[in-house]
Scaffold this active site. Structure first.
Site, PDB file in Angstrom:
ATOM      1  CD  GLU A  41      -2.129   1.808   2.241  1.00 15.78           C
ATOM      2  OE1 GLU A  41      -3.735   0.998   2.496  1.00 15.78           O
ATOM      3  OE2 GLU A  41      -2.200   1.939   3.479  1.00 15.78           O
TER       4      GLU A  41
ATOM      5  CB  ALA B  80      -3.363  11.885   7.974  1.00 14.91           C
TER       6      ALA B  80
HETATM    7  P1  0O2 Z   1      -2.902   2.545  10.049  1.00 12.25           P
HETATM    8  O1  0O2 Z   1      -3.717   1.458  11.387  1.00 12.25           O
HETATM    9  O2  0O2 Z   1      -2.925   3.224   9.589  1.00 12.25           O
HETATM   10  O3  0O2 Z   1      -2.521   0.815   9.347  1.00 12.25           O
HETATM   11  P2  0O2 Z   1      -8.089  -1.344   4.615  1.00 12.25           P
HETATM   12  O4  0O2 Z   1      -8.899  -0.773   5.902  1.00 12.25           O
HETATM   13  O5  0O2 Z   1      -7.114  -0.473   4.433  1.00 12.25           O
HETATM   14  O6  0O2 Z   1      -8.197  -2.538   4.363  1.00 12.25           O
HETATM   15  P3  0O2 Z   1     -10.027   1.022   3.718  1.00 12.25           P
HETATM   16  O7  0O2 Z   1     -10.110   1.535   4.972  1.00 12.25           O
HETATM   17  O8  0O2 Z   1     -11.308   0.797   2.291  1.00 12.25           O
HETATM   18  O9  0O2 Z   1      -9.458  -0.626   3.359  1.00 12.25           O
HETATM   19  O10 0O2 Z   1      -9.141   1.269   3.283  1.00 12.25           O
HETATM   20  P4  0O2 Z   1      -8.579   2.729   2.402  1.00 12.25           P
HETATM   21  O11 0O2 Z   1      -9.479   3.794   2.828  1.00 12.25           O
HETATM   22  O12 0O2 Z   1      -7.372   2.887   1.833  1.00 12.25           O
HETATM   23  O13 0O2 Z   1      -7.751   3.406   3.987  1.00 12.25           O
HETATM   24  C1  0O2 Z   1      -6.110   2.724   4.444  1.00 12.25           C
HETATM   25  C2  0O2 Z   1      -5.555   4.143   5.507  1.00 12.25           C
HETATM   26  O14 0O2 Z   1      -5.614   5.179   5.224  1.00 12.25           O
HETATM   27  C3  0O2 Z   1      -5.470   3.011   6.997  1.00 12.25           C
HETATM   28  O15 0O2 Z   1      -4.970   2.535   7.240  1.00 12.25           O
HETATM   29  C4  0O2 Z   1      -5.260   4.495   7.062  1.00 12.25           C
HETATM   30  O16 0O2 Z   1      -3.706   4.630   7.326  1.00 12.25           O
HETATM   31  C5  0O2 Z   1      -5.431   5.836   6.466  1.00 12.25           C
HETATM   32  N1  0O2 Z   1      -6.600   6.254   5.794  1.00 12.25           N
HETATM   33  C6  0O2 Z   1      -7.882   6.018   5.628  1.00 12.25           C
HETATM   34  N2  0O2 Z   1      -9.206   7.038   6.422  1.00 12.25           N
HETATM   35  C7  0O2 Z   1      -8.643   8.023   7.224  1.00 12.25           C
HETATM   36  C8  0O2 Z   1      -8.838   8.907   7.802  1.00 12.25           C
HETATM   37  O17 0O2 Z   1     -10.134   9.366   7.877  1.00 12.25           O
HETATM   38  N3  0O2 Z   1      -8.238   9.192   8.731  1.00 12.25           N
HETATM   39  C9  0O2 Z   1      -6.829   8.528   9.042  1.00 12.25           C
HETATM   40  N4  0O2 Z   1      -5.820   9.933   9.816  1.00 12.25           N
HETATM   41  N5  0O2 Z   1      -6.562   8.160   8.310  1.00 12.25           N
HETATM   42  C10 0O2 Z   1      -6.706   7.306   7.524  1.00 12.25           C
HETATM   43  P5  0O2 Z   1      -5.420   1.226   8.714  1.00 12.25           P
HETATM   44  O18 0O2 Z   1      -5.152  -0.104   8.538  1.00 12.25           O
HETATM   45  O19 0O2 Z   1      -7.185   2.151   8.861  1.00 12.25           O
HETATM   46  O20 0O2 Z   1      -4.853   2.155  10.004  1.00 12.25           O
END
Ligand code: 0O2
Length: 203
Positions: free
Chosen positions: A144, A156
């Site tokens: 990713e 963020a």
């Molecule tokens: P971490 O702890 O940061 O790794 P996925 O959850 O990856 O299977 P999703 O939800 O469709 O699939 O993925 P998306 O929307 O591409 O988001 C993936 C990552 O983007 C998140 O990983 C966060 O790191 C970041 N992200 C997405 N939305 C937000 C937000 O609203 N605020 C912030 N601060 N970060 C965001 P993880 O695994 O949720 O968390």
């Protein structure tokens, strides 16, 4: 035992290969233009604990398959740029690489999330010399990549921190303020981009 099983040892190597590739993009761009392509680059392998928690959250069994295939962010990179147009420039460079295939793409810059989150997300498959979970060698691993400006990154980080504070007195007010500041920062990013363009035209 690591949730990544025998593949755990390969993940840092694949991350390093990709970091190297992106650092080379930067070196070439600097040679051509005298400017930085990005401000900084961070990479991480999702920890065993964090991957297990993610599996639990998604009701997935804590297996190698869940960690490497159902979840696609075991290997993660974040590229933080000074300007918005550099993000799209880097995305084009990544797409042109023979060992990388884009499998999913989310442009939260063109269409921000309702809370104000802005970032460009790519899920790539990277060809490697290592065996993968399907027994193929050369194998393919998911990665990713998040791309965002310094302003988006600052926002963020703060928003992420707030999510883990459970004793906030007025969460609605905080969310509203965060959304407002996200929009203000997006407007500043746009202005910075315009200033950069004006400076270029003057030279
Ligand atoms: P971490 O702890 O940061 O790794 P996925 O959850 O990856 O299977 P999703 O939800 O469709 O699939 O993925 P998306 O929307 O591409 O988001 C993936 C990552 O983007 C998140 O990983 C966060 O790191 C970041 N992200 C997405 N939305 C937000 C937000 O609203 N605020 C912030 N601060 N970060 C965001 P993880 O695994 O949720 O968390």
């Amino acid at each position: 035992m690591s949730i990544y099983g025998k593949y755990a040892a390969f993940l840092p190597e694949i991350l390093a290969e990709l970091k190297n590739k992106i650092q080379n993009f930067n070196m070439n761009y600097q040679k051509q233009t005298g400017q930085k392509l990005y401000e900084h680059l961070e990479g991480r392998i999702k920890t065993d604990k964090s991957m297990r928690e993610k599996c639990q959250r998604k009701n997935l069994p804590e297996t190698e398959y869940s960690a490497l295939v159902e979840n696609r962010d075991a290997i993660g990179l974040r590229i933080v740029t000074n300007f918005v147009d550099d993000i799209y420039r880097i995305v084009d460079l990544l797409k042109a690489e023979a060992d990388l295939t884009v499998v999913a793409e989310k442009d939260y810059i063109k269409v921000a999330k309702p809370n104000g989150y802005r970032s460009y997300h790519l899920i790539l498959k990277k060809k490697t010399d290592f065996e993968d979970i399907n027994g193929n060698r050369p194998g393919e691993y998911f990665v990713e990549i998040q791309l965002r400006t310094i302003a988006m990154d600052t926002w963020a980080s703060l928003e992420h921190e707030m999510k883990y504070k459970h004793h906030i007195k007025n969460p609605e007010r905080i969310s509203k303020e965060l959304k407002r500041v996200a929009d203000e920062l997006a407007s500043c990013d746009l202005t910075m981009q315009t200033i950069r363009q004006l400076i270029k035209e003057d030279n």
